[in-house]
Each structure stands twice: as C-alpha cells, then as structure tokens.
Design an enzyme around this catalytic site. Structure first.
Site, short mmCIF file in Angstrom:
data_model
loop_
_atom_site.label_atom_id
_atom_site.label_comp_id
_atom_site.label_asym_id
_atom_site.label_seq_id
_atom_site.Cartn_x
_atom_site.Cartn_y
_atom_site.Cartn_z
N LYS A 105 0.84 -1.20 0.00
CA LYS A 105 0.00 0.00 0.00
C LYS A 105 0.88 1.26 0.00
O LYS A 105 0.65 2.18 -0.79
CB LYS A 105 -0.90 -0.04 1.24
N TYR A 145 -1.41 -23.50 10.09
CA TYR A 145 -1.14 -23.11 8.70
C TYR A 145 -2.44 -22.73 8.00
O TYR A 145 -2.54 -21.67 7.38
CB TYR A 145 -0.46 -24.28 7.99
#
Ligand code: UDP
Length: 309
Positions: A105, A145
């Site tokens: 960003k 995970y």
C-alpha cells in the site's frame, strides 16, 4: 519493474526470483532462512538485478526505493515444518501478511498472496473449486497453517475493498521440483530420497488418501499470468492429475528403479483424505492449464535429487 519476493530463498520463491530476473526485472529477495536456504539463490548473488535482505517479515518490513510488486511467499509450507514452528507459522501468515500488505500500500505496488489448497482443509467437496469454503479444524495441529492462510486471504480482501489495493490470491496445490528441501518431510522429496537410497518408503495410513501433484514450472507460469490479469478473487493453480499416495509410492519406485519396500506408518492427525483442484477458473480467467506430465516433472526432480545427494 522492481519486485519484492518474501520467502525469496525458499523453494517456490527462488524459482519466481529466477523467472523475474530472466525477464529483466529487479528482484529484492527477503528471507529469514528458517525454511529457506541461501543455496537456492547463490547463483543470483553476483547479479546487479538481485538484492537479498535477511529479515523476518513478521516484523515491520523496511525496503528503500520503489516497488512495483510485492509477492508474499514467506511461510513454512510442509506439515512437519509448521508442526515444529506453529507460532512462527501463524505469525508469518497473519503479521507477515499484514506487513507485506502495508508495504504494498505504501509503495503503490501490486500484491500477491500465495495461499494454499489447505484453506479447503479435509474437503467435503471434490474436486475443490474456489467457491467452496472448506472444512478446517481450527484447533488441530494443521490449523496453524490453514487458519493463518485463511486469515491472510481475508486480510488481503480487506485491503482490496478498503484501500483498493490491487490484490492477487493464488491457492497453490501440491507442488514439487528441484530445490524442495530433501528433509522437508513432504511426500515428494521424502519418497524420492527413500527410493534413491533403497530405504523403506513410508506410506502414512493405508495410502488411500489422494493428492494431485504439479511441477513447479507450471505453477510459476500460472502465477505469472495471474499477475498480468486484473482478477482479485482466489485462483486455484494445481494439476488435477489425482492419485493415491500408495500409487504415488509405486510410481516413484518405478521411476527410480529402486529396490525399496513400502512400509506403513500412522496417518497424521487431520491429514486430508482427498485433494484435487478444480482449475476451471484458471483456465477461463488466465487461459492457464498445467503442461508438464507428472512423469516428466518427476524425472527432472529425481535427477536433481540424485545430484544433490
Ligand atoms: N505422506 C506419506 N509419507 C510421507 C510423507 C507424507 O504417506 O513420508 C502422505 C501424507 O500423509 C499426505 C500426503 O503424503 O497424505 C502428502 O503429504 P505432504 O506432507 O506432502 O503434504 P500435504 O499434501 O499433506 O500438505
């Protein structure tokens, strides 16, 4: 372009690095070398198109200069790795993804999240298409995970919706090829190395569970196309050629000409019973499908492990 690859010294990150340098781009590879290895990128160290930054992306990421793309590959990806590194796995999927998104960003860069077929857990829909929400045990050993990647997908979509960040999400299915660590515990390196040493091949459970294996070059082609395509929803990239783990063990014995016997070991908790990608979306949106038949890819991979041994 100038491109950051987190996990750039890892198995897939290093192949992506090679592809992008080969196309004439500048690559900044970032890795904390927990599961990555400098030998994967040693051949690039003298290139002016390559920089390496030793850093754990779960901590704030600082990169000077412009970035066109941030490709977030960093994470332990083998079940035995994420069982041994549960907190680091959660952190890199959560905080590492947050940091990588924040960096993208700030730099106005396009962002890629490497997600996983594990977001489907032990799937109740077969084959798995992208609209299936999955069947994950959040508190089981694999949850570190699976849930980290699911959170990473949610966070990436939030950056897309709230900040209009140009996000790509690839759900990677079982991938094999050169540089996948010999002792990483995943089935392809494990079986090939057992076979090359004529050691017993350790099939977990009765070997009736299925997987669908793709060669790393096909995956890199798919990701490359995805980066060029303005499509922000997840895309499965995998080879639908499904087989049981027992069939896979026999294939490896045949391809290596090994004298190994097959032995059976307990099935790990929450091991998915089936896995096969539905690649309709990749075909339609990207015009991609895998090109490398499993026997061709496995022969190349076996040759590489022979050299490595
Ligand atoms: N597996 C096996 N023997 C081994 C390693 C793995 O039978 O030595 C099985 C494992 O239980 C799973 C499949 O092979 O069903 C693929 O395992 P892998 O660790 O490669 O990744 P997963 O697809 O489970 O994430």
């Amino acid at each position: 372009m100038r491109i950051l690859i987190t996990g750039g010294a890892g198995f897939i990150g290093s192949h992506m690095t090679d592809r992008l340098i080969g196309e004439g781009h500048q690559v900044v590879a970032m890795d904390n070398l927990v599961t990555g290895d400098m030998s994967n990128i040693a051949h690039n160290r003298s290139s002016s198109a390559f920089e390496f930054i030793f850093h754990d992306v779960s901590n704030h990421i600082h990169v000077t200069g412009p970035l066109d793309w941030v490709l977030h590959f960093a994470s332990p990806a083998s079940p035995i790795d994420y069982l041994q590194l549960p907190i680091q796995t959660l952190k890199v999927g959560a905080m590492g993804t947050h940091n990588a998104l924040g960096l993208a960003k700030a730099k106005g860069a396009k962002f890629l999240l490497t997600s996983t077929s594990e977001v489907y857990g032990d799937p109740l829909v077969h084959p798995q298409h992208e609209e299936y929400w999955g069947n994950v045990n959040p508190v089981g050993p694999r949850g570190v995970y699976d849930e980290a990647k699911r959170y990473a997908e949610a966070l990436s979509m939030a950056y897309y919706r709230q900040h209009a960040l140009d996000v790509r999400i690839v759900r990677i299915f079982n991938t094999y090829g050169p540089r996948n660590r010999i002792n990483d515990g995943r089935v392809v390196p494990t079986f090939i190395n057992q076979a090359l040493r004529n050691d017993p091949i350790t099939v977990f459970g009765e070997g009736h569970q299925t997987r669908s294996f793709q060669y790393v070059d096909d995956l890199i082609d798919g990701i490359r196309l995805l980066m060029e395509t303005p499509f922000n929803k997840p895309v499965n990239i995998g080879n639908p050629n499904e087989m049981t783990i027992l069939e896979f063990a026999r294939l490896i014995i045949a391809l290596t000409g090994s004298r190994s016997e097959i032995v059976y070991r307990p099935l790990p908790e929450d091991d998915p019973k089936t896995r096969r990608p539905d690649i309709t979306r990749a075909k339609t949106v990207l015009g991609w499908e895998p090109r490398i038949p499993v026997e061709v890819g496995l022969r190349k991979t076996i040759d590489w492990y022979r050299g490595a041994l």
